[in-house]
Motif scaffolding. Structure first.
Motif, PDB file in Angstrom:
ATOM      1  N   PHE A 134       0.833  -1.203   0.000  1.00 11.48           N
ATOM      2  CA  PHE A 134       0.000   0.000   0.000  1.00 11.48           C
ATOM      3  C   PHE A 134       0.868   1.252   0.000  1.00 11.48           C
ATOM      4  CE2 PHE A 134      -1.901   3.315   2.716  1.00 11.48           C
ATOM      5  CZ  PHE A 134      -3.015   3.643   1.958  1.00 11.48           C
ATOM      6  N   CYS A 135       1.901   1.282   0.834  1.00 16.01           N
ATOM      7  CA  CYS A 135       2.758   2.465   0.934  1.00 16.01           C
ATOM      8  C   CYS A 135       3.522   2.710  -0.369  1.00 16.01           C
ATOM      9  CB  CYS A 135       3.742   2.301   2.094  1.00 16.01           C
ATOM     10  SG  CYS A 135       2.974   2.329   3.718  1.00 16.01           S
ATOM     11  N   CYS A 136       4.133   1.660  -0.903  1.00 16.19           N
ATOM     12  CA  CYS A 136       4.935   1.826  -2.120  1.00 16.19           C
ATOM     13  C   CYS A 136       4.070   2.216  -3.321  1.00 16.19           C
ATOM     14  CB  CYS A 136       5.713   0.544  -2.417  1.00 16.19           C
ATOM     15  SG  CYS A 136       7.054   0.212  -1.242  1.00 16.19           S
ATOM     16  N   CYS A 137       2.918   1.582  -3.465  1.00 20.14           N
ATOM     17  CA  CYS A 137       2.026   1.920  -4.583  1.00 20.14           C
ATOM     18  C   CYS A 137       1.472   3.326  -4.446  1.00 20.14           C
ATOM     19  CB  CYS A 137       0.894   0.908  -4.677  1.00 20.14           C
ATOM     20  SG  CYS A 137       1.414  -0.725  -5.222  1.00 20.14           S
ATOM     21  N   THR A 138       1.175   3.719  -3.206  1.00 23.71           N
ATOM     22  CA  THR A 138       0.675   5.076  -2.967  1.00 23.71           C
ATOM     23  C   THR A 138       1.716   6.109  -3.362  1.00 23.71           C
ATOM     24  OG1 THR A 138      -0.765   4.367  -1.168  1.00 23.71           O
ATOM     25  CG2 THR A 138      -0.168   6.685  -1.215  1.00 23.71           C
ATOM     26  N   PHE A 139       2.971   5.878  -2.960  1.00 21.49           N
ATOM     27  CA  PHE A 139       4.028   6.828  -3.289  1.00 21.49           C
ATOM     28  C   PHE A 139       4.279   6.885  -4.792  1.00 21.49           C
ATOM     29  CE2 PHE A 139       7.960   8.830  -1.279  1.00 21.49           C
ATOM     30  CZ  PHE A 139       7.197   9.763  -0.613  1.00 21.49           C
ATOM     31  N   LEU A 140       4.241   5.729  -5.456  1.00 18.39           N
ATOM     32  CA  LEU A 140       4.430   5.690  -6.898  1.00 18.39           C
ATOM     33  C   LEU A 140       3.341   6.481  -7.616  1.00 18.39           C
ATOM     34  CD1 LEU A 140       5.759   4.584  -9.501  1.00 18.39           C
ATOM     35  CD2 LEU A 140       4.299   2.563  -9.247  1.00 18.39           C
ATOM     36  N   PRO A 184       3.832  13.600   4.382  1.00 12.72           N
ATOM     37  CA  PRO A 184       4.410  13.445   5.720  1.00 12.72           C
ATOM     38  C   PRO A 184       4.031  12.148   6.421  1.00 12.72           C
ATOM     39  CG  PRO A 184       2.522  14.880   5.847  1.00 12.72           C
ATOM     40  CD  PRO A 184       2.704  14.552   4.385  1.00 12.72           C
ATOM     41  N   CYS A 185       3.078  11.393   5.870  1.00 10.41           N
ATOM     42  CA  CYS A 185       2.543  10.236   6.593  1.00 10.41           C
ATOM     43  C   CYS A 185       2.889   8.893   5.988  1.00 10.41           C
ATOM     44  CB  CYS A 185       1.013  10.352   6.686  1.00 10.41           C
ATOM     45  SG  CYS A 185       0.422  11.775   7.616  1.00 10.41           S
ATOM     46  N   ILE A 186       3.147   8.847   4.686  1.00  7.18           N
ATOM     47  CA  ILE A 186       3.262   7.547   4.039  1.00  7.18           C
ATOM     48  C   ILE A 186       4.514   6.793   4.470  1.00  7.18           C
ATOM     49  CG2 ILE A 186       4.430   8.383   1.956  1.00  7.18           C
ATOM     50  CD1 ILE A 186       1.592   5.804   2.091  1.00  7.18           C
ATOM     51  N   CYS A 187       5.644   7.485   4.594  1.00  7.95           N
ATOM     52  CA  CYS A 187       6.874   6.808   5.037  1.00  7.95           C
ATOM     53  C   CYS A 187       6.797   6.371   6.504  1.00  7.95           C
ATOM     54  CB  CYS A 187       8.085   7.700   4.797  1.00  7.95           C
ATOM     55  SG  CYS A 187       8.575   7.796   3.062  1.00  7.95           S
ATOM     56  N   PHE A 221       0.279  17.599  11.357  1.00 11.02           N
ATOM     57  CA  PHE A 221      -0.369  17.996  12.612  1.00 11.02           C
ATOM     58  C   PHE A 221      -1.636  17.175  12.849  1.00 11.02           C
ATOM     59  CE2 PHE A 221      -3.734  20.598  14.576  1.00 11.02           C
ATOM     60  CZ  PHE A 221      -3.193  20.727  15.852  1.00 11.02           C
ATOM     61  N   LEU A 222      -2.463  17.027  11.816  1.00 11.40           N
ATOM     62  CA  LEU A 222      -3.694  16.247  11.965  1.00 11.40           C
ATOM     63  C   LEU A 222      -3.399  14.784  12.251  1.00 11.40           C
ATOM     64  CD1 LEU A 222      -5.851  17.756   9.066  1.00 11.40           C
ATOM     65  CD2 LEU A 222      -6.138  18.130  11.525  1.00 11.40           C
ATOM     66  N   ALA A 223      -2.352  14.255  11.623  1.00 10.87           N
ATOM     67  CA  ALA A 223      -2.006  12.848  11.838  1.00 10.87           C
ATOM     68  C   ALA A 223      -1.529  12.601  13.268  1.00 10.87           C
ATOM     69  CB  ALA A 223      -0.934  12.421  10.842  1.00 10.87           C
ATOM     70  N   ASP A 224      -0.712  13.507  13.787  1.00 12.50           N
ATOM     71  CA  ASP A 224      -0.156  13.312  15.129  1.00 12.50           C
ATOM     72  C   ASP A 224      -1.155  13.641  16.234  1.00 12.50           C
ATOM     73  OD1 ASP A 224       2.244  12.511  14.086  1.00 12.50           O
ATOM     74  OD2 ASP A 224       3.172  14.485  14.187  1.00 12.50           O
ATOM     75  N   ALA A 225      -2.016  14.614  15.989  1.00 13.42           N
ATOM     76  CA  ALA A 225      -2.876  15.094  17.063  1.00 13.42           C
ATOM     77  C   ALA A 225      -4.274  14.468  17.064  1.00 13.42           C
ATOM     78  CB  ALA A 225      -3.012  16.622  16.975  1.00 13.42           C
ATOM     79  N   TRP A 275      -5.695   7.170   8.649  1.00 17.63           N
ATOM     80  CA  TRP A 275      -6.894   7.917   8.258  1.00 17.63           C
ATOM     81  C   TRP A 275      -6.550   9.258   7.645  1.00 17.63           C
ATOM     82  CZ3 TRP A 275     -11.074   5.587   7.240  1.00 17.63           C
ATOM     83  CH2 TRP A 275     -11.437   4.435   7.931  1.00 17.63           C
ATOM     84  N   THR A 276      -5.428   9.833   8.038  1.00 21.33           N
ATOM     85  CA  THR A 276      -4.980  11.062   7.365  1.00 21.33           C
ATOM     86  C   THR A 276      -4.668  10.784   5.902  1.00 21.33           C
ATOM     87  OG1 THR A 276      -4.039  11.885   9.440  1.00 21.33           O
ATOM     88  CG2 THR A 276      -3.275  12.925   7.408  1.00 21.33           C
ATOM     89  N   ILE A 277      -3.989   9.673   5.634  1.00 20.28           N
ATOM     90  CA  ILE A 277      -3.693   9.303   4.248  1.00 20.28           C
ATOM     91  C   ILE A 277      -4.981   9.079   3.469  1.00 20.28           C
ATOM     92  CG2 ILE A 277      -2.664   7.519   2.784  1.00 20.28           C
ATOM     93  CD1 ILE A 277      -0.571   7.108   5.004  1.00 20.28           C
ATOM     94  N   VAL A 278      -5.935   8.367   4.066  1.00 17.89           N
ATOM     95  CA  VAL A 278      -7.192   8.060   3.375  1.00 17.89           C
ATOM     96  C   VAL A 278      -7.968   9.336   3.049  1.00 17.89           C
ATOM     97  CG1 VAL A 278      -9.452   6.966   3.643  1.00 17.89           C
ATOM     98  CG2 VAL A 278      -7.390   5.738   4.340  1.00 17.89           C
ATOM     99  N   VAL A 279      -8.110  10.224   4.020  1.00 20.13           N
ATOM    100  CA  VAL A 279      -8.892  11.455   3.818  1.00 20.13           C
ATOM    101  C   VAL A 279      -8.226  12.363   2.782  1.00 20.13           C
ATOM    102  CG1 VAL A 279      -9.680  13.579   4.927  1.00 20.13           C
ATOM    103  CG2 VAL A 279      -9.952  11.385   6.097  1.00 20.13           C
ATOM    104  N   PHE A 280      -6.933  12.563   2.907  1.00 16.60           N
ATOM    105  CA  PHE A 280      -6.243  13.449   1.977  1.00 16.60           C
ATOM    106  C   PHE A 280      -6.097  12.815   0.592  1.00 16.60           C
ATOM    107  CE2 PHE A 280      -5.443  15.686   5.813  1.00 16.60           C
ATOM    108  CZ  PHE A 280      -5.113  16.984   5.471  1.00 16.60           C
ATOM    109  N   TYR A 281      -6.059  11.500   0.556  1.00 19.57           N
ATOM    110  CA  TYR A 281      -6.064  10.826  -0.738  1.00 19.57           C
ATOM    111  C   TYR A 281      -7.373  11.107  -1.473  1.00 19.57           C
ATOM    112  CZ  TYR A 281      -3.332   7.509  -3.468  1.00 19.57           C
ATOM    113  OH  TYR A 281      -2.509   6.934  -4.408  1.00 19.57           O
TER     114      TYR A 281
END
Length: 204
Positions: free
Chosen positions: A53-59, A162-165, A107-111, A117-123
């Motif tokens: 998921f991470c590698c395909c998302t970054f690609l 900022p979240c995928i890695c 900030f949203l991911a950490d707090a 879910w940050t990746i999903v929403v921003f995706y």
């Protein structure tokens, strides 16, 4: 020699026992080894799916970003009939926004939301932006629709970069030396896939 069976793995009760008449290159497992293997097999689909998921998302993210960014000046000058200075300014503002929005995403991911879910929403924002940009190019809509699309993309980038890695790194256990080595391999593949995305765009 006495043996007992645990999930098709033979366990030797007497460690000193040998079978001289039937040499076998396989060593018999201990109960602990069998249980550890069962845990790894249960975890493998989760671990592998997270890494893929991470590698395909970054690609895909790099393909989309550089596919848009590399052609913005040409599109603005030829299709939206902006001057070179105005087109360069709009591209610079867009790229600057792409480097500022990760502050919001991190900030949203950490707090609040966590990395997943940050990746999903921003995706979702990224996908809507790509679709808006595509429709504006197909139907030659007003420039407002075009700028809405590229800034939705900029917002989407803010949650992915900022979240995928870190999300991929979370899939590994730092207390296990083998998984620490696998984490380094993950970062190598992640960097490789991201640069492959940029290379594909530059070649076309």
């Amino acid at each position: 020699m006495q043996c007992r069976c645990l999930d098709k793995a033979s366990i030797v009760s007497d460690a000193k026992s040998k079978i001289d008449y039937f040499p076998d290159p396989w060593r018999l497992c201990t109960v602990t080894q069998v249980e550890e293997l069962k845990i790894l097999l249960c975890m493998f689909p989760i671990w592998a799916s997270g890494i893929i998921f991470c590698c395909c998302t970054f690609l895909c993210e790099w393909l989309a970003y550089y596919g848009v960014a590399n052609n913005l000046v040409t599109y603005l000058t030829t299709r939206l009939h902006e001057g070179p200075v105005s087109a360069a300014r709009n591209v610079t503002i867009f790229q600057g926004t792409c480097y500022l929005t990760p502050l919001l995403g991190s900030f949203l991911a950490d707090a609040y939301w966590g990395r997943y879910w940050t990746i999903v929403v921003f995706y979702g924002s990224y996908l809507i932006g790509i679709c808006t940009l595509t429709l504006s190019a197909i139907f030659s809509t007003q420039s407002g629709v075009f700028f809405l699309g590229i800034y939705l993309i900029a917002v989407g980038i803010g949650g992915i970069k900022p979240c995928i890695c870190p999300f991929g790194a979370d899939q590994f256990d730092d207390t296990n030396h083998k998984e620490r080595a696998s984490k380094a391999l993950f970062f190598n593949w992640n960097y490789f896939t991201s640069n492959i995305g940029a290379l594909i765009v530059d070649e076309h």
